[in-house]
Design an enzyme around this catalytic site. Structure first.
Site, mmCIF file in Angstrom:
data_model
loop_
_atom_site.group_PDB
_atom_site.id
_atom_site.type_symbol
_atom_site.label_atom_id
_atom_site.label_comp_id
_atom_site.label_asym_id
_atom_site.label_seq_id
_atom_site.Cartn_x
_atom_site.Cartn_y
_atom_site.Cartn_z
ATOM 1 N N GLY A 175 -3.216 9.404 -3.941
ATOM 2 C CA GLY A 175 -4.497 9.872 -4.456
ATOM 3 C C GLY A 175 -4.463 11.034 -5.423
ATOM 4 N N CYS B 251 -4.376 -1.300 -2.138
ATOM 5 C CA CYS B 251 -4.544 0.134 -2.367
ATOM 6 C C CYS B 251 -5.438 0.293 -3.589
ATOM 7 C CB CYS B 251 -3.174 0.771 -2.605
ATOM 8 S SG CYS B 251 -3.233 2.503 -3.130
ATOM 9 N N ASN B 252 -6.613 0.876 -3.397
ATOM 10 C CA ASN B 252 -7.535 1.072 -4.519
ATOM 11 C C ASN B 252 -6.917 1.930 -5.610
ATOM 12 O OD1 ASN B 252 -10.685 0.245 -3.831
ATOM 13 N ND2 ASN B 252 -9.444 0.548 -2.012
ATOM 14 N N THR B 253 -6.246 3.013 -5.200
ATOM 15 C CA THR B 253 -5.649 3.932 -6.164
ATOM 16 C C THR B 253 -4.645 3.224 -7.052
ATOM 17 O OG1 THR B 253 -5.931 5.788 -4.625
ATOM 18 C CG2 THR B 253 -4.366 6.081 -6.421
ATOM 19 N N CYS C 90 -11.131 3.141 -0.482
ATOM 20 C CA CYS C 90 -9.717 3.322 -0.147
ATOM 21 C C CYS C 90 -9.477 2.511 1.118
ATOM 22 C CB CYS C 90 -9.405 4.802 0.097
ATOM 23 S SG CYS C 90 -7.737 5.114 0.729
ATOM 24 N N THR C 91 -8.428 1.716 1.137
ATOM 25 C CA THR C 91 -8.193 0.850 2.296
ATOM 26 C C THR C 91 -7.952 1.651 3.575
ATOM 27 O OG1 THR C 91 -5.861 0.662 1.624
ATOM 28 C CG2 THR C 91 -7.344 -1.113 0.974
ATOM 29 N N HIS C 92 -7.506 2.889 3.442
ATOM 30 C CA HIS C 92 -7.355 3.744 4.627
ATOM 31 C C HIS C 92 -8.700 3.982 5.311
ATOM 32 C CE1 HIS C 92 -3.312 4.687 3.154
ATOM 33 N NE2 HIS C 92 -3.070 5.182 4.346
ATOM 34 N N ASP D 184 0.857 -1.186 0.000
ATOM 35 C CA ASP D 184 0.000 0.000 0.000
ATOM 36 C C ASP D 184 0.893 1.236 0.000
ATOM 37 O OD1 ASP D 184 -2.212 1.665 0.087
ATOM 38 O OD2 ASP D 184 -2.495 1.492 2.250
ATOM 39 N N SER D 185 0.300 2.373 -0.336
ATOM 40 C CA SER D 185 1.072 3.618 -0.275
ATOM 41 C C SER D 185 1.353 3.997 1.175
ATOM 42 C CB SER D 185 0.306 4.751 -0.961
ATOM 43 O OG SER D 185 -0.941 4.973 -0.313
#
Length: 284
Positions: A62, A93-95, A205-207, A29-30
């Site tokens: 993002g 990470c969706n992005t 978004c996983t966040h 992930d970012s």
């Protein structure tokens, strides 16, 4: 359990098994939002070997260009694959997933699982036909997301909201800072004040998975929240169990970051609680 399933496969092939070797699952992930996906996978397969990689040098993704994200993610996964035998990679990470999966899957031989907005489950859940997609700018603008909506949500109204501030709030929560409900309320106010607000919210978004409890406090009581973490975990384990040739590791769980800085002091403690014994710097 995944390990027992794999042992049976190895025994059938007359290959000796060792209780200390496990498939390696790379979670990327970012930032630290991907820990929400890692937790779901680990519930199913606690004995697997995990490598968690987060790009704190370029975080957040993002607002970055598609070209930057694609090249960045590719170089990071390539660097990890050159150091470790990877059984499967999860882009948590969706992005990153909505723009980079095609290139990653073309280049690497191991399976790669992506994280994309859960449009289809949301459609099955909504009662009033109004669905909110909460995501980053890059995810909302991506061709992949638009295709998902056009293909599956033609009979629903999808309202979209991007927020890098929410990503930052979630990241800071992991570091120990309590998220401001007032800030969250201001971000999603445009939805709450609609004549008929969305009754189903996609956490794109996983966040945002990390802020689910806070989001529940500011949205109407019966609002449903949809994320893909459970489905991703099940898909990951299924792909491992159905691989013809499986790469194993006897390493301990550890994490990589792209930049060593003072903010990592608290995060090291968090990562240890999550089961990662060390944090290393990755150079690309």
């Amino acid at each position: 359990m995944i390990l027992n399933h794999l042992k049976k496969k190895l025994i059938k092939k007359n290959i000796k098994t060792n209780s200390f070797i496990h498939p390696t699952i790379l979670v990327f992930d970012s930032g630290v939002g991907g820990l929400s996906i890692y937790r779901e996978i680990k519930k199913i397969s606690p004995d697997s070997h995990y490598i968690y990689v987060f790009d704190n040098e370029a975080f957040p993704y993002g607002e970055k260009t598609e070209e930057f994200i694609i090249n960045r993610v590719f170089e990071i996964i390539k660097a990890i694959a050159s150091k470790h035998l990877i059984t499967i990679a999860v882009i948590a990470c969706n992005t990153a997933s909505t723009v980079s999966l095609t290139k990653l899957r073309k280049h690497f031989s191991f399976p790669i699982v992506g994280t994309v907005p859960a449009i289809k489950p949301a459609i099955k859940t909504t009662r009033n036909g109004i669905i909110g997609l909460l995501a980053t700018t890059a995810t909302i603008k991506s061709k992949y997301t638009k295709e998902l909506i056009n293909q599956f949500a033609i009979n629903c109204k999808i309202v979209q909201l991007n927020s890098s501030t929410l990503v930052q709030l979630a990241e800071k929560k992991i570091y120990g800072k309590k998220p401001s409900l007032n800030k969250i309320n201001q971000i999603i106010k445009q939805w709450i004040t609609m004549p008929e607000p969305p009754d189903t919210i996609i956490l794109g978004c996983t966040h945002f998975h990390l802020l689910k409890n806070e989001l529940k406090k500011v949205f109407p009581h019966k609002t449903k929240f949809i994320d893909s973490s459970s489905a991703i975990a099940k898909r990951t384990i299924w792909l491992i169990n159905n691989q013809i040739e499986i790469k194993f590791s006897n390493e301990k769980n550890f994490a990589y970051c792209l930049s060593i800085n003072k903010n990592l002091r608290k995060l090291r403690f968090v990562l240890k609680k999550e089961g990662f014994i060390s944090l290393k710097q990755l150079f690309i």
